[in-house]
Motif scaffolding. Sequence first.
Motif, PDB file in Angstrom:
ATOM      1  N   PRO A   3       0.833  -1.211   0.000  1.00  0.00           N
ATOM      2  CA  PRO A   3       0.000   0.000   0.000  1.00  0.00           C
ATOM      3  C   PRO A   3       0.867   1.261   0.000  1.00  0.00           C
ATOM      4  O   PRO A   3       2.074   1.219   0.230  1.00  0.00           O
ATOM      5  CB  PRO A   3      -0.804  -0.121   1.293  1.00  0.00           C
ATOM      6  CG  PRO A   3      -0.043  -1.057   2.151  1.00  0.00           C
ATOM      7  CD  PRO A   3       0.705  -1.962   1.230  1.00  0.00           C
ATOM      8  N   PHE A   4       0.229   2.405  -0.253  1.00  0.00           N
ATOM      9  CA  PHE A   4       0.944   3.684  -0.336  1.00  0.00           C
ATOM     10  C   PHE A   4       1.616   4.076   0.970  1.00  0.00           C
ATOM     11  O   PHE A   4       2.660   4.715   0.966  1.00  0.00           O
ATOM     12  CB  PHE A   4      -0.015   4.807  -0.725  1.00  0.00           C
ATOM     13  CG  PHE A   4      -0.227   4.926  -2.210  1.00  0.00           C
ATOM     14  CD1 PHE A   4       0.746   4.529  -3.108  1.00  0.00           C
ATOM     15  CD2 PHE A   4      -1.391   5.464  -2.711  1.00  0.00           C
ATOM     16  CE1 PHE A   4       0.559   4.645  -4.466  1.00  0.00           C
ATOM     17  CE2 PHE A   4      -1.591   5.584  -4.076  1.00  0.00           C
ATOM     18  CZ  PHE A   4      -0.614   5.176  -4.949  1.00  0.00           C
ATOM     19  N   TRP A   9       7.110   7.353  -2.824  1.00  0.00           N
ATOM     20  CA  TRP A   9       8.318   8.166  -2.944  1.00  0.00           C
ATOM     21  C   TRP A   9       8.322   9.380  -2.030  1.00  0.00           C
ATOM     22  O   TRP A   9       9.385   9.935  -1.750  1.00  0.00           O
ATOM     23  CB  TRP A   9       8.507   8.609  -4.399  1.00  0.00           C
ATOM     24  CG  TRP A   9       7.350   9.377  -4.970  1.00  0.00           C
ATOM     25  CD1 TRP A   9       6.272   8.877  -5.592  1.00  0.00           C
ATOM     26  CD2 TRP A   9       7.193  10.782  -4.957  1.00  0.00           C
ATOM     27  NE1 TRP A   9       5.424   9.865  -5.972  1.00  0.00           N
ATOM     28  CE2 TRP A   9       5.975  11.072  -5.601  1.00  0.00           C
ATOM     29  CE3 TRP A   9       7.966  11.851  -4.468  1.00  0.00           C
ATOM     30  CZ2 TRP A   9       5.486  12.369  -5.766  1.00  0.00           C
ATOM     31  CZ3 TRP A   9       7.482  13.130  -4.641  1.00  0.00           C
ATOM     32  CH2 TRP A   9       6.243  13.378  -5.283  1.00  0.00           C
ATOM     33  N   GLN A  10       7.124   9.810  -1.508  1.00  0.00           N
ATOM     34  CA  GLN A  10       7.091  10.968  -0.612  1.00  0.00           C
ATOM     35  C   GLN A  10       7.389  10.542   0.823  1.00  0.00           C
ATOM     36  O   GLN A  10       7.290   9.367   1.159  1.00  0.00           O
ATOM     37  CB  GLN A  10       5.704  11.630  -0.667  1.00  0.00           C
ATOM     38  CG  GLN A  10       5.455  12.371  -1.965  1.00  0.00           C
ATOM     39  CD  GLN A  10       4.092  13.074  -1.961  1.00  0.00           C
ATOM     40  OE1 GLN A  10       3.202  12.692  -1.240  1.00  0.00           O
ATOM     41  NE2 GLN A  10       3.973  14.095  -2.783  1.00  0.00           N
ATOM     42  N   PRO A  11       7.761  11.501   1.665  1.00  0.00           N
ATOM     43  CA  PRO A  11       8.018  11.161   3.073  1.00  0.00           C
ATOM     44  C   PRO A  11       6.746  10.632   3.744  1.00  0.00           C
ATOM     45  O   PRO A  11       5.642  10.904   3.296  1.00  0.00           O
ATOM     46  CB  PRO A  11       8.449  12.470   3.710  1.00  0.00           C
ATOM     47  CG  PRO A  11       8.685  13.428   2.611  1.00  0.00           C
ATOM     48  CD  PRO A  11       8.070  12.886   1.368  1.00  0.00           C
ATOM     49  N   PRO A  16      -0.108  10.054   0.209  1.00  0.00           N
ATOM     50  CA  PRO A  16      -1.576  10.083   0.075  1.00  0.00           C
ATOM     51  C   PRO A  16      -2.222   8.858   0.721  1.00  0.00           C
ATOM     52  O   PRO A  16      -1.640   7.783   0.781  1.00  0.00           O
ATOM     53  CB  PRO A  16      -1.795  10.061  -1.439  1.00  0.00           C
ATOM     54  CG  PRO A  16      -0.586   9.446  -2.009  1.00  0.00           C
ATOM     55  CD  PRO A  16       0.548   9.808  -1.078  1.00  0.00           C
ATOM     56  N   ARG A  17      -3.423   9.081   1.240  1.00  0.00           N
ATOM     57  CA  ARG A  17      -4.152   7.988   1.874  1.00  0.00           C
ATOM     58  C   ARG A  17      -4.924   7.225   0.782  1.00  0.00           C
ATOM     59  O   ARG A  17      -5.624   7.819  -0.033  1.00  0.00           O
ATOM     60  CB  ARG A  17      -5.163   8.502   2.905  1.00  0.00           C
ATOM     61  CG  ARG A  17      -4.523   9.240   4.060  1.00  0.00           C
ATOM     62  CD  ARG A  17      -3.777   8.369   5.031  1.00  0.00           C
ATOM     63  NE  ARG A  17      -4.624   7.306   5.565  1.00  0.00           N
ATOM     64  CZ  ARG A  17      -4.151   6.207   6.106  1.00  0.00           C
ATOM     65  NH1 ARG A  17      -2.853   6.011   6.192  1.00  0.00           N
ATOM     66  NH2 ARG A  17      -4.946   5.296   6.576  1.00  0.00           N
ATOM     67  N   ALA A  18      -4.792   5.967   0.772  1.00  0.00           N
ATOM     68  CA  ALA A  18      -5.504   5.156  -0.215  1.00  0.00           C
ATOM     69  C   ALA A  18      -6.926   4.891   0.275  1.00  0.00           C
ATOM     70  O   ALA A  18      -7.177   4.729   1.467  1.00  0.00           O
ATOM     71  CB  ALA A  18      -4.785   3.838  -0.426  1.00  0.00           C
TER      72      ALA A  18
END
Length: 112
Positions: A3-4, A9-11, A16-18
């Motif tokens: 999962p995200f 790639w972001q901290p 983002p919330r899936a």
Amino acid sequence: NLPFDVHHWQPPGERPRAKEREGVGRKVPHWSVKDFDIVTNRYNDRHEEKMAKQKHLNLLEATHKHSQVNKFDPLTQQFVDPRHEERARAALDAREVEANMRADSLVPPSYK
């Protein structure tokens, strides 16, 4: 797939919330649902009742086939169906009466 919130790639605070998605339940095809177990050779429910019904239907089907194929019993010299036997006797009697009437019509009037 991860999962995200684990793989992005972001901290971690800016990921983002899936959206949680519910899976669609699978439908069982109607042709795959069996009420008869081929391993035990029994119906799953109401076995005795269904077997009695199946036996009765098989007997009716066999009787129908027999009456269609075998209309005359050569050993007893009679029709299997009593209605056919009655019709055959009526036709035979009518044929005998007709033969007698034709024979009587051939006799000259002077002999009568």
